[in-house]
Design a protein around this motif. Sequence first.
Motif, PDB file in Angstrom:
ATOM      1  N   MET A   1       0.815  -1.203  -0.019  1.00  0.00           N
ATOM      2  CA  MET A   1      -0.014  -0.150   0.050  1.00  0.00           C
ATOM      3  C   MET A   1       0.902   1.237   0.084  1.00  0.00           C
ATOM      4  O   MET A   1       2.083   1.431   0.903  1.00  0.00           O
ATOM      5  CB  MET A   1      -1.013  -0.128   1.287  1.00  0.00           C
ATOM      6  N   GLU A   2       0.528   2.130  -0.873  1.00  0.00           N
ATOM      7  CA  GLU A   2       1.157   3.360  -0.759  1.00  0.00           C
ATOM      8  C   GLU A   2       0.264   4.673  -0.883  1.00  0.00           C
ATOM      9  O   GLU A   2      -0.902   4.454  -1.289  1.00  0.00           O
ATOM     10  CB  GLU A   2       2.189   3.505  -1.831  1.00  0.00           C
ATOM     11  N   LEU A   3       0.712   5.795  -0.450  1.00  0.00           N
ATOM     12  CA  LEU A   3      -0.044   7.038  -0.327  1.00  0.00           C
ATOM     13  C   LEU A   3       0.271   7.964  -1.625  1.00  0.00           C
ATOM     14  O   LEU A   3       1.443   8.107  -1.740  1.00  0.00           O
ATOM     15  CB  LEU A   3       0.050   7.583   0.881  1.00  0.00           C
ATOM     16  N   PHE A   4      -0.391   8.402  -2.289  1.00  0.00           N
ATOM     17  CA  PHE A   4      -0.354   9.326  -3.454  1.00  0.00           C
ATOM     18  C   PHE A   4      -0.527  10.438  -3.274  1.00  0.00           C
ATOM     19  O   PHE A   4      -0.556  11.442  -4.214  1.00  0.00           O
ATOM     20  CB  PHE A   4      -1.237   8.719  -4.721  1.00  0.00           C
ATOM     21  N   GLU A 236      -1.759   0.214   8.887  1.00  0.00           N
ATOM     22  CA  GLU A 236      -1.485  -0.981   8.642  1.00  0.00           C
ATOM     23  C   GLU A 236      -1.547  -1.940  10.004  1.00  0.00           C
ATOM     24  O   GLU A 236      -2.293  -2.902   9.804  1.00  0.00           O
ATOM     25  CB  GLU A 236      -0.067  -1.212   8.013  1.00  0.00           C
ATOM     26  N   GLU A 237      -1.110  -1.214  11.106  1.00  0.00           N
ATOM     27  CA  GLU A 237      -1.183  -1.829  12.265  1.00  0.00           C
ATOM     28  C   GLU A 237      -2.691  -2.213  12.760  1.00  0.00           C
ATOM     29  O   GLU A 237      -3.102  -3.304  13.234  1.00  0.00           O
ATOM     30  CB  GLU A 237      -0.548  -1.175  13.471  1.00  0.00           C
ATOM     31  N   ALA A 238      -3.699  -1.261  12.102  1.00  0.00           N
ATOM     32  CA  ALA A 238      -4.779  -1.216  12.502  1.00  0.00           C
ATOM     33  C   ALA A 238      -5.630  -2.111  11.638  1.00  0.00           C
ATOM     34  O   ALA A 238      -6.895  -2.337  11.751  1.00  0.00           O
ATOM     35  CB  ALA A 238      -5.643   0.143  12.526  1.00  0.00           C
ATOM     36  N   GLY A 239      -5.106  -2.501  10.445  1.00  0.00           N
ATOM     37  CA  GLY A 239      -5.580  -3.686   9.529  1.00  0.00           C
ATOM     38  C   GLY A 239      -6.540  -2.858   8.532  1.00  0.00           C
ATOM     39  O   GLY A 239      -7.430  -3.446   8.279  1.00  0.00           O
ATOM     40  N   LEU A 240      -6.334  -1.545   8.140  1.00  0.00           N
ATOM     41  CA  LEU A 240      -7.192  -0.902   7.204  1.00  0.00           C
ATOM     42  C   LEU A 240      -7.120  -1.488   6.126  1.00  0.00           C
ATOM     43  O   LEU A 240      -5.736  -1.518   5.187  1.00  0.00           O
ATOM     44  CB  LEU A 240      -6.915   0.591   7.582  1.00  0.00           C
ATOM     45  N   ALA A 241      -8.026  -1.634   5.254  1.00  0.00           N
ATOM     46  CA  ALA A 241      -7.899  -1.801   3.869  1.00  0.00           C
ATOM     47  C   ALA A 241      -7.614  -0.748   3.189  1.00  0.00           C
ATOM     48  O   ALA A 241      -8.122   0.317   3.376  1.00  0.00           O
ATOM     49  CB  ALA A 241      -9.359  -2.392   3.468  1.00  0.00           C
ATOM     50  N   VAL A 242      -7.065  -1.030   1.839  1.00  0.00           N
ATOM     51  CA  VAL A 242      -6.582   0.324   0.966  1.00  0.00           C
ATOM     52  C   VAL A 242      -8.135   0.816   0.449  1.00  0.00           C
ATOM     53  O   VAL A 242      -8.094   1.866   0.489  1.00  0.00           O
ATOM     54  CB  VAL A 242      -5.907  -0.456  -0.217  1.00  0.00           C
ATOM     55  N   GLU A 243      -9.037   0.076   0.301  1.00  0.00           N
ATOM     56  CA  GLU A 243     -10.220   0.951   0.100  1.00  0.00           C
ATOM     57  C   GLU A 243     -10.762   1.770   0.913  1.00  0.00           C
ATOM     58  O   GLU A 243     -11.726   2.487   0.618  1.00  0.00           O
ATOM     59  CB  GLU A 243     -11.187  -0.104  -0.510  1.00  0.00           C
ATOM     60  N   SER A 244     -10.291   1.712   2.133  1.00  0.00           N
ATOM     61  CA  SER A 244     -10.846   2.680   3.203  1.00  0.00           C
ATOM     62  C   SER A 244     -10.091   3.795   3.376  1.00  0.00           C
ATOM     63  O   SER A 244     -10.432   4.615   4.447  1.00  0.00           O
ATOM     64  CB  SER A 244     -11.139   1.907   4.373  1.00  0.00           C
ATOM     65  N   ILE A 245      -8.924   3.859   2.704  1.00  0.00           N
ATOM     66  CA  ILE A 245      -8.014   5.113   2.692  1.00  0.00           C
ATOM     67  C   ILE A 245      -8.225   5.816   1.392  1.00  0.00           C
ATOM     68  O   ILE A 245      -7.884   5.195   0.580  1.00  0.00           O
ATOM     69  CB  ILE A 245      -6.851   4.637   3.193  1.00  0.00           C
ATOM     70  N   ILE A 246      -8.633   6.980   1.470  1.00  0.00           N
ATOM     71  CA  ILE A 246      -8.898   7.547   0.192  1.00  0.00           C
ATOM     72  C   ILE A 246      -7.598   8.149  -0.535  1.00  0.00           C
ATOM     73  O   ILE A 246      -7.597   8.431  -1.754  1.00  0.00           O
ATOM     74  CB  ILE A 246      -9.940   8.818   0.442  1.00  0.00           C
ATOM     75  N   ASN A 247      -6.596   8.376  -0.134  1.00  0.00           N
ATOM     76  CA  ASN A 247      -5.318   8.672  -0.558  1.00  0.00           C
ATOM     77  C   ASN A 247      -4.516   7.512  -0.611  1.00  0.00           C
ATOM     78  O   ASN A 247      -3.044   7.785  -0.842  1.00  0.00           O
ATOM     79  CB  ASN A 247      -4.762   9.871   0.149  1.00  0.00           C
ATOM     80  N   ALA A 248      -4.705   6.363  -0.651  1.00  0.00           N
ATOM     81  CA  ALA A 248      -4.102   5.055  -0.614  1.00  0.00           C
ATOM     82  C   ALA A 248      -4.366   4.511  -1.889  1.00  0.00           C
ATOM     83  O   ALA A 248      -5.389   4.395  -2.450  1.00  0.00           O
ATOM     84  CB  ALA A 248      -4.129   4.124   0.567  1.00  0.00           C
ATOM     85  N   VAL A 249      -3.170   3.665  -2.266  1.00  0.00           N
ATOM     86  CA  VAL A 249      -3.465   2.844  -3.694  1.00  0.00           C
ATOM     87  C   VAL A 249      -2.489   1.350  -3.534  1.00  0.00           C
ATOM     88  O   VAL A 249      -1.454   1.661  -2.742  1.00  0.00           O
ATOM     89  CB  VAL A 249      -3.218   3.772  -4.974  1.00  0.00           C
ATOM     90  N   GLU A 251      -1.677  -1.406  -6.284  1.00  0.00           N
ATOM     91  CA  GLU A 251      -1.895  -2.060  -7.558  1.00  0.00           C
ATOM     92  C   GLU A 251      -3.046  -1.884  -8.267  1.00  0.00           C
ATOM     93  O   GLU A 251      -3.856  -2.342  -8.593  1.00  0.00           O
ATOM     94  CB  GLU A 251      -1.925  -3.670  -7.320  1.00  0.00           C
ATOM     95  N   GLY A 252      -3.290  -0.335  -8.218  1.00  0.00           N
ATOM     96  CA  GLY A 252      -4.217   0.346  -8.789  1.00  0.00           C
ATOM     97  C   GLY A 252      -5.687   0.421  -8.273  1.00  0.00           C
ATOM     98  O   GLY A 252      -6.396   1.054  -8.712  1.00  0.00           O
ATOM     99  N   ILE A 253      -5.625  -0.320  -7.021  1.00  0.00           N
ATOM    100  CA  ILE A 253      -7.026  -0.187  -6.338  1.00  0.00           C
ATOM    101  C   ILE A 253      -7.093   1.219  -5.515  1.00  0.00           C
ATOM    102  O   ILE A 253      -5.846   1.174  -4.776  1.00  0.00           O
ATOM    103  CB  ILE A 253      -7.206  -1.414  -5.463  1.00  0.00           C
ATOM    104  N   GLY A 254      -7.918   1.834  -5.570  1.00  0.00           N
ATOM    105  CA  GLY A 254      -7.957   2.898  -4.603  1.00  0.00           C
ATOM    106  C   GLY A 254      -8.364   4.354  -5.096  1.00  0.00           C
ATOM    107  O   GLY A 254      -8.922   5.133  -4.770  1.00  0.00           O
ATOM    108  N   TYR A 255      -7.569   4.719  -6.035  1.00  0.00           N
ATOM    109  CA  TYR A 255      -7.473   6.002  -6.917  1.00  0.00           C
ATOM    110  C   TYR A 255      -9.136   6.245  -7.441  1.00  0.00           C
ATOM    111  O   TYR A 255      -9.325   7.145  -7.056  1.00  0.00           O
ATOM    112  CB  TYR A 255      -6.587   5.916  -8.063  1.00  0.00           C
TER     113      TYR A 255
END
Length: 264
Positions: A1-4, A236-249, A251-255
């Motif tokens: 997961m990375e933040l764009f 990541e420690e809280a186990g958040l999914a990429v879909e629940s973080i609006i500025n995270a992506v 492998e193409g998911i999230g944007y």
Amino acid sequence: MELFGDLHTHTSYGHGKGTVEENVKAAIDRGLKVVAITEHGPANLFGIGVDDAEVLLKIKAEVEECRKKYKDIKILAGVEANIIGLDGRLDVPYEILKEMDIVLAGLHLMVKTERIKDALGLFLPNSINRWTGISLKVECFREYLMGLNTKAVINAVNNNRIHILTHPGWGALIDTAALAEVCVQRRTAMEINVSHNPGHGYVELAKVQGVKFVINSDAHCPEDIGVLEAGLKLAEEAGLAVESIINAVNEGIGYRSFEEFVVD
Ligand SMILES: [Zn+2]
Ligand SMILES: [Zn+2]
């Protein structure tokens, strides 16, 4: 997961150090795809925010100039408005809020209010708590204070189009679960603020409600823009999914959800 993107940055229009353009350049240097310029509204004491809400339009004009020069990054003109009343009123009028690409709002304790009842009924009890730490000793005061703050913030979310609620619970007791429930209904993201972390348990409590998060620097100088590792680690420690973080992506998911988020 990375933040764009970094959707919460300050400039020298408030008590930050960089100009709009310096912030944009710093974001590009960090490899970000999106940056938002979100100066404090005018209610903060000690010259922390803009002198007048109209200044936000001047900042927006600077953002538009930067867009012509820097094509590889999306630059959003925004604001970090202050919640200044129990009824959730903000210190920026609707006519100006609607001109912003993105609206952030938060509860800061050192602000000017429009009404005595808010000064005495909301900010004074918070200040007393800050000076004395009374909420740690007196349970009923803690509950009373949390009720006041939660009411003000929930009213703000319900009565305004707020994209991001900044640092909920930092410096002001908040019922995180109750707030998150309203944020879900209103599609308001709750912030994981790298500079102002409200403490352990906040993310876990909000997560249960299914709220969207955003991880921001709240940078007050260009060097801090996009420095988001601590927030990402927390997520990541809280186990958040990429879909629940609006500025995270990931492998193409999230944007896509981000685009939908800021258009509205
Ligand atoms: Zn803030
Ligand atoms: Zn801020």
